[in-house]
Design a protein around this motif. Structure first.
Motif, short mmCIF file in Angstrom:
data_model
loop_
_atom_site.label_atom_id
_atom_site.label_comp_id
_atom_site.label_asym_id
_atom_site.label_seq_id
_atom_site.Cartn_x
_atom_site.Cartn_y
_atom_site.Cartn_z
N VAL A 1 12.44 -18.70 6.90
CA VAL A 1 13.38 -17.61 7.07
C VAL A 1 14.81 -18.15 6.94
O VAL A 1 15.12 -19.23 7.43
N GLN B 1 19.01 -17.42 7.49
CA GLN B 1 20.04 -16.62 8.17
C GLN B 1 21.28 -16.63 7.29
O GLN B 1 21.83 -17.68 6.98
N GLU C 1 18.85 -11.92 8.81
CA GLU C 1 17.71 -12.83 8.70
C GLU C 1 16.83 -12.27 7.58
O GLU C 1 16.46 -11.09 7.61
N ARG D 1 15.26 -8.45 7.39
CA ARG D 1 14.73 -8.04 8.69
C ARG D 1 15.64 -7.03 9.38
O ARG D 1 15.17 -6.23 10.19
N THR E 1 16.44 -21.58 9.09
CA THR E 1 16.12 -21.42 10.51
C THR E 1 14.99 -22.32 11.00
O THR E 1 14.89 -22.61 12.18
#
Length: 317
Positions: free
Chosen positions: A154, A156, A171, A191, A210
């Motif tokens: 993931v 950010q 994210e 997200r 992340t």
């Protein structure tokens, strides 16, 4: 291509991928599957440890490596052209990595090929009309994005959206990267917005890997995304304007931020074409050029401009 050259090329292809399907080899060399089977058998009989998985493909046994590859003059020239393109069509991180790779490639070239590349170096140029990236956008995140795609990590993002001048933190779960309309784009599941989004990579202000993994099987593939949404999940409107040649020079590279596609000279004026998703944002940009711009299409943009002007009039009067 004679058979000896083809066997060498098949061996290189096998080393470049974990599993290679027989159909891939057949397509690459325009040969039948029966010929592929014979060629692979010839490699095995020559002592090359080629393994096979029924219904999957061929692979080289772990630990087997070819000696350093020798490039032909044509291949070396193609790589040099690729390096030139990378300086204009990639970001800072990938340029550095490609430059490092080219140094290693040049190290295994024969002397005559090195001389050939040196003589060719100054005779290849790439002229780019891409707008310069502002200092606050580092444009150096492609390597990290590629890493996240390979490891399903993931990301950010601190992302700036020009259409509403906002910076948001997202994210995202990356599904691929695409070069289109003169820029690299990260396609990812957001997200925050609970949907697939298109992020221009030169508008990413900050990025963090992340360490959190995601399940890519829960998301569509890049091909499925492109088949479904085309270039973007937001429809782009066709816009045409006409400006004087002097005004066109003043507009300069700003046009690239608003989906500029082409222009043509009409007498003393320049007709410019754009593809842009938001008439409101495009209209606000046109306001900065005053009466130097004539809107040719669509009619809705002219209506939008009248509303913007009326809004300004009411504000100041």
């Amino acid at each position: 291509m004679n058979r000896i050259d083809r066997l060498s090329a098949i061996l290189i292809q096998l080393q470049g991928k974990k599993i290679v399907k027989a159909a891939e080899i057949a397509d690459r060399f325009n040969i039948s599957l029966r010929t592929v089977y014979r060629d692979v058998k010839a490699l095995q009989e020559a002592g090359v440890p080629v393994g096979a998985e029924a219904g999957t493909g061929y692979y080289l046994v772990e630990g087997y490596h070819l000696p350093p590859v020798m490039f032909s003059r044509e291949e070396a020239a193609a790589l040099l052209t690729g390096e030139k393109l990378m300086t204009h069509l990639s970001d800072h991180s990938n340029r550095k990595q490609f430059s490092n790779a080219m140094q290693k490639i040049k190290a295994v070239l024969r002397g005559s090929e090195k001389d050939f590349l040196e003589s060719l170096e100054d005779n290849i140029a790439i002229v780019s009309r891409r707008p310069p990236v502002a200092d606050e956008f580092p444009n150096r995140f492609m390597s990290d994005i590629q890493h996240s795609l390979g490891k399903q990590l993931v990301l950010q993002l601190d992302y700036f959206a020009y259409h509403n001048d906002t910076l948001t933190q997202r994210e995202v779960e990356p599904i691929g990267i695409v070069f289109m309309s003169g820029s690299w784009h990260l396609i990812a599941w957001c997200r925050l917005r609970k949907g697939y989004r298109d992020f221009r990579m030169d508008r990413i202000k900050g990025l963090i890997l992340t360490g959190t993994t995601y399940d890519k099987t829960q998301r569509i593939s890049l091909k499925e995304y492109m088949d479904k949404y085309g270039e973007t999940d937001t429809p782009r409107l066709s816009i045409k304007i006409k400006v004087s040649q002097a005004a066109a020079r003043r507009i300069g590279d700003n046009k690239f931020f608003y989906g500029f596609t082409e222009e043509r000279v009409i007498g003393e004026c320049i007709e410019m074409s754009f593809l842009f998703p938001c008439l409101f944002a495009f209209g606000r940009w046109l306001l900065t050029w005053g009466n130097n711009v004539e809107i040719l299409s669509p009619v809705e943009l002219t209506t939008q401009m009248k509303l913007l002007v009326l809004e300004l009039k009411e504000y100041y009067l």
